[in-house]
Design an enzyme around this catalytic site. Structure first.
Site, PDB file in Angstrom:
ATOM      1  N   LYS A 205       0.833  -1.154   0.067  1.00  0.00           N
ATOM      2  CA  LYS A 205       0.077   0.137   0.064  1.00  0.00           C
ATOM      3  C   LYS A 205       0.684   1.300  -0.011  1.00  0.00           C
ATOM      4  O   LYS A 205       1.543   1.261   0.824  1.00  0.00           O
ATOM      5  CB  LYS A 205      -1.118  -0.029   1.265  1.00  0.00           C
ATOM      6  CG  LYS A 205      -1.626   1.239   1.289  1.00  0.00           C
ATOM      7  CD  LYS A 205      -2.815   1.158   2.418  1.00  0.00           C
ATOM      8  CE  LYS A 205      -3.496   2.419   2.565  1.00  0.00           C
ATOM      9  NZ  LYS A 205      -4.578   2.285   3.715  1.00  0.00           N
ATOM     10  N   LYS A 228       1.486  10.079   5.599  1.00  0.00           N
ATOM     11  CA  LYS A 228       1.405   8.591   6.050  1.00  0.00           C
ATOM     12  C   LYS A 228       2.557   7.831   5.463  1.00  0.00           C
ATOM     13  O   LYS A 228       2.817   6.738   5.686  1.00  0.00           O
ATOM     14  CB  LYS A 228       0.149   7.713   5.740  1.00  0.00           C
ATOM     15  CG  LYS A 228      -1.093   8.237   6.329  1.00  0.00           C
ATOM     16  CD  LYS A 228      -2.338   7.594   6.132  1.00  0.00           C
ATOM     17  CE  LYS A 228      -3.585   8.043   6.628  1.00  0.00           C
ATOM     18  NZ  LYS A 228      -4.689   6.899   6.587  1.00  0.00           N
ATOM     19  N   GLU A 244       7.501  -6.855   1.037  1.00  0.00           N
ATOM     20  CA  GLU A 244       6.324  -6.763   1.838  1.00  0.00           C
ATOM     21  C   GLU A 244       5.553  -7.654   1.720  1.00  0.00           C
ATOM     22  O   GLU A 244       4.862  -8.628   2.714  1.00  0.00           O
ATOM     23  CB  GLU A 244       5.438  -5.338   1.554  1.00  0.00           C
ATOM     24  CG  GLU A 244       6.097  -4.333   2.128  1.00  0.00           C
ATOM     25  CD  GLU A 244       5.769  -3.942   3.750  1.00  0.00           C
ATOM     26  OE1 GLU A 244       5.137  -4.768   4.414  1.00  0.00           O
ATOM     27  OE2 GLU A 244       6.330  -2.866   4.188  1.00  0.00           O
ATOM     28  N   LYS A 259      -2.133  -1.552  -3.727  1.00  0.00           N
ATOM     29  CA  LYS A 259      -3.102  -0.322  -3.724  1.00  0.00           C
ATOM     30  C   LYS A 259      -2.266   1.059  -3.678  1.00  0.00           C
ATOM     31  O   LYS A 259      -1.129   1.252  -3.051  1.00  0.00           O
ATOM     32  CB  LYS A 259      -3.897  -0.231  -2.418  1.00  0.00           C
ATOM     33  CG  LYS A 259      -4.725   0.915  -2.172  1.00  0.00           C
ATOM     34  CD  LYS A 259      -5.427   0.632  -0.748  1.00  0.00           C
ATOM     35  CE  LYS A 259      -6.139   1.969  -0.389  1.00  0.00           C
ATOM     36  NZ  LYS A 259      -6.763   1.709   0.824  1.00  0.00           N
ATOM     37  N   SER A 285     -10.431   5.905  -4.345  1.00  0.00           N
ATOM     38  CA  SER A 285     -11.392   6.681  -4.480  1.00  0.00           C
ATOM     39  C   SER A 285     -10.794   7.774  -5.568  1.00  0.00           C
ATOM     40  O   SER A 285     -11.622   8.423  -6.330  1.00  0.00           O
ATOM     41  CB  SER A 285     -11.443   7.298  -3.144  1.00  0.00           C
ATOM     42  OG  SER A 285     -10.206   7.920  -2.693  1.00  0.00           O
ATOM     43  N   TYR A 324     -15.538   1.184  -6.613  1.00  0.00           N
ATOM     44  CA  TYR A 324     -16.644   1.636  -6.653  1.00  0.00           C
ATOM     45  C   TYR A 324     -17.731   1.757  -7.699  1.00  0.00           C
ATOM     46  O   TYR A 324     -18.799   2.075  -7.578  1.00  0.00           O
ATOM     47  CB  TYR A 324     -16.415   3.166  -6.093  1.00  0.00           C
ATOM     48  CG  TYR A 324     -15.483   3.271  -4.720  1.00  0.00           C
ATOM     49  CD1 TYR A 324     -15.963   3.368  -3.585  1.00  0.00           C
ATOM     50  CD2 TYR A 324     -14.106   3.412  -5.104  1.00  0.00           C
ATOM     51  CE1 TYR A 324     -15.234   3.326  -2.469  1.00  0.00           C
ATOM     52  CE2 TYR A 324     -13.391   3.530  -3.838  1.00  0.00           C
ATOM     53  CZ  TYR A 324     -13.879   3.508  -2.553  1.00  0.00           C
ATOM     54  OH  TYR A 324     -13.123   3.515  -1.495  1.00  0.00           O
TER      55      TYR A 324
HETATM   56  C1  PBG Z   1      -7.042   3.419   5.658  1.00  0.00           C
HETATM   57  C2  PBG Z   1      -7.503   3.281   4.134  1.00  0.00           C
HETATM   58  C3  PBG Z   1      -7.481   4.262   3.139  1.00  0.00           C
HETATM   59  C4  PBG Z   1      -8.147   3.580   2.139  1.00  0.00           C
HETATM   60  C5  PBG Z   1      -8.884   2.441   2.359  1.00  0.00           C
HETATM   61  N1  PBG Z   1      -8.596   2.181   4.036  1.00  0.00           N
HETATM   62  C6  PBG Z   1      -6.872   5.513   2.927  1.00  0.00           C
HETATM   63  C7  PBG Z   1      -5.453   5.969   3.830  1.00  0.00           C
HETATM   64  O1  PBG Z   1      -4.720   4.916   3.863  1.00  0.00           O
HETATM   65  O2  PBG Z   1      -5.728   6.901   4.118  1.00  0.00           O
HETATM   66  C8  PBG Z   1      -8.333   4.364   0.757  1.00  0.00           C
HETATM   67  C9  PBG Z   1      -9.556   3.876  -0.147  1.00  0.00           C
HETATM   68  C10 PBG Z   1      -9.724   4.843  -1.381  1.00  0.00           C
HETATM   69  O3  PBG Z   1      -9.075   5.758  -1.353  1.00  0.00           O
HETATM   70  O4  PBG Z   1     -10.671   4.391  -1.860  1.00  0.00           O
HETATM   71  N2  PBG Z   1      -7.002   2.589   6.508  1.00  0.00           N
END
Ligand code: PBG
Length: 335
Positions: A205, A228, A244, A259, A285, A324
Site C-alpha cells: 500500500k 502517512k 512486503e 493499492k 477513490s 466503487y
Molecule cells: C486507511 C484506508 C485508506 C483507504 C482504505 N483504507 C486511505 C488511507 O490510507 O488514508 C483508501 C481507499 C480509497 O481511497 O478508496 N486505512
C-alpha cells in the site's frame, strides 16, 4: 507472461488483423475475461441519522446506514458480486489517540456486518483493519509524541480484527502497513477460534494522493496531521513491494492487495507473477473520482471507460478488483 519460442511469420503471411476481424473471433481469442465474480464493492458506512448521504468528491457514492448497507449487499449478491468491503465514517463516536471506537463490539462495523449477514448471508464481508477512522489524529496506528508506534499499534489492530471476526466478518483486511501486523492478527484469530477467517493483506500500500476523496468520505481528512509516509510505501519503489508481500504471506495472509490500482499495475503484475497467491487490486477513490469527473464533462464514454479500466486489472494478473464502480460494472457485464 511467456514469450513466443519463435518469431511470428513476416507480413504478408502473418496478418494479425485476421484475429480481430469479427466480434466472434475476438471473443474466441480473448486472453482474459472480466465478470461480476471479479469485483469487490467497497461500501462507506456511517452512524449518522440519514440513510444515504452523498459524498461530494465521489459522485454516485453514498455514506450508508447499516440498513442501507444491508440493502446494498442484497443488490451486490443479486448482481453476482461475491464480496462487499466496509469502511466506516463514525462521526457520532468520540475519536481519541488510540482509536477506542475501533474495538467497540457494538460499534458501526460490527452492526453493519450483522445487518448484512442477516440480509444476504451468501455474500462475503470484508472489513478494513486500521485505526484512522477512529483516531483524533487520522493515522492508522497509535500516535505518541509525533511518532506512529508500531508494536503498540499491533495490539489495537489485532483486537480490532478479532472484534470484526466475532461479529461475523469473513475477511479481515489490515490496511495499516505496520510491520508484523499480519502475524499479530493471525495469532489473535487462532487464539480465539477464528481459524477460518481469511486475511487479505493490503501488503503493498503506497502513500498516495489518490486516497483524497476517501478521506473526505470517511471523515479522516479533517483530523489527519502530517502524512502517512513513515508506514505507507514510497511510490518510487517496486522491489520493496515484493519484500512486503513475502513477509505478509509468511505471516499468514491468504491473499494480498496492491493499492492504488491503475497507476500500480506494474506492481500487480510483479506480485501476481512472483508469488502466485490471489492478488487483489484497489481502484481507489481518487481513480474513481477522475473517471467520474471526466464522464460528467462528457470527455469519456462512461460504460466503455469503466469496463476497460477494470479489465486492465485482470490482464495484469489480478484475481479481483475493489472498485466503487462494482454495481454499475456488474450490470454492464450483464449479470
Ligand atoms: C486507511 C484506508 C485508506 C483507504 C482504505 N483504507 C486511505 C488511507 O490510507 O488514508 C483508501 C481507499 C480509497 O481511497 O478508496 N486505512
Amino acid at each position: 507472461m511467456s514469450v513466443p519460442p519463435f518469431a511470428p511469420a513476416p507480413f504478408p503471411l502473418a496478418r494479425p488483423r485476421r484475429l480481430r476481424a469479427q466480434p466472434w473471433i475476438r471473443r474466441l481469442v480473448a486472453e482474459t475475461t472480466l465478470s461480476p465474480a471479479d469485483l469487490v464493492w467497497p461500501l462507506i458506512v456511517h452512524d449518522g441519522a440519514d440513510d444515504r448521504v452523498p459524498v461530494p468528491s465521489m459522485p454516485g457514492v453514498f455514506r450508508l446506514s447499516p440498513s442501507e448497507a444491508a440493502r446494498a449487499a442484497v443488490q451486490a449478491r443479486d448482481l453476482g458480486i461475491p464480496m462487499v468491503a466496509l469502511f466506516p465514517n463514525v462521526d457520532g463516536a468520540i475519536k481519541d489517540s488510540i482509536g477506542s471506537g475501533a474495538t467497540d463490539p457494538d460499534g458501526l462495523i460490527p452492526d453493519c456486518i450483522r445487518a448484512i449477514k442477516d440480509a444476504a448471508p451468501e455474500i462475503g464481508v470484508m472489513t478494513d483493519v486500521a485505526l484512522d477512522c477512529y483516531t483524533d489524529h487520522g493515522h492508522d496506528g497509535v500516535l505518541e509524541d509525533g511518532r506512529i508506534l508500531n508494536d503498540a499499534s499491533l495490539d489495537r489492530l489485532s483486537e480490532q480484527a478479532f472484534i470484526h471476526a466475532h461479529a461475523g466478518a469473513d475477511v479481515v483486511a489490515p490496511s495499516d502497513m505496520m510491520d508484523g501486523r499480519i502475524q499479530a492478527v493471525r495469532e489473535a484469530l487462532e487464539a480465539n477460534g477464528f481459524q477460518d477467517t481469511l486475511i487479505l493483506s493490503y501488503a503493498a500500500k503506497y502513500a498516495s494522493a489518490f486516497y483524497g476523496p476517501y478521506r473526505d468520505a470517511v471523515g479522516s481528512a479533517r483530523a489527519l496531521t502530517g502524512d502517512k509516509k513513515t508506514y505507507q510505501m514510497d511510490f518510487a519503489n517496486s522491489d520493496e513491494a515484493l519484500r512486503e508481500v513475502a513477509m505478509d504471506i509468511a505471516e499468514g495472509a491468504d491473499a494480498v492487495m496492491v493499492k492504488p490500482g491503475l497507476p500500480y499495475l506494474d506492481i500487480v503484475r510483479r506480485v501476481s507473477e512472483t508469488f502466485r497467491v490471489p492478488t487483489f487490486a484497489y481502484q481507489v477513490s481518487g481513480e474513481y473520482a477522475m473517471v467520474r469527473a471526466a464522464m460528467a464533462n462528457g470527455w469519456l464514454d462512461e460504460d466503455r471507460a469503466i469496463l476497460e479500466s477494470l479489465h486492465a486489472f485482470k490482464r495484469a494478473g489480478a484475481a479481483g478488483v475493489l472498485t466503487y464502480f462494482a454495481p454499475q460494472a456488474a450490470r454492464l457485464l450483464g449479470a
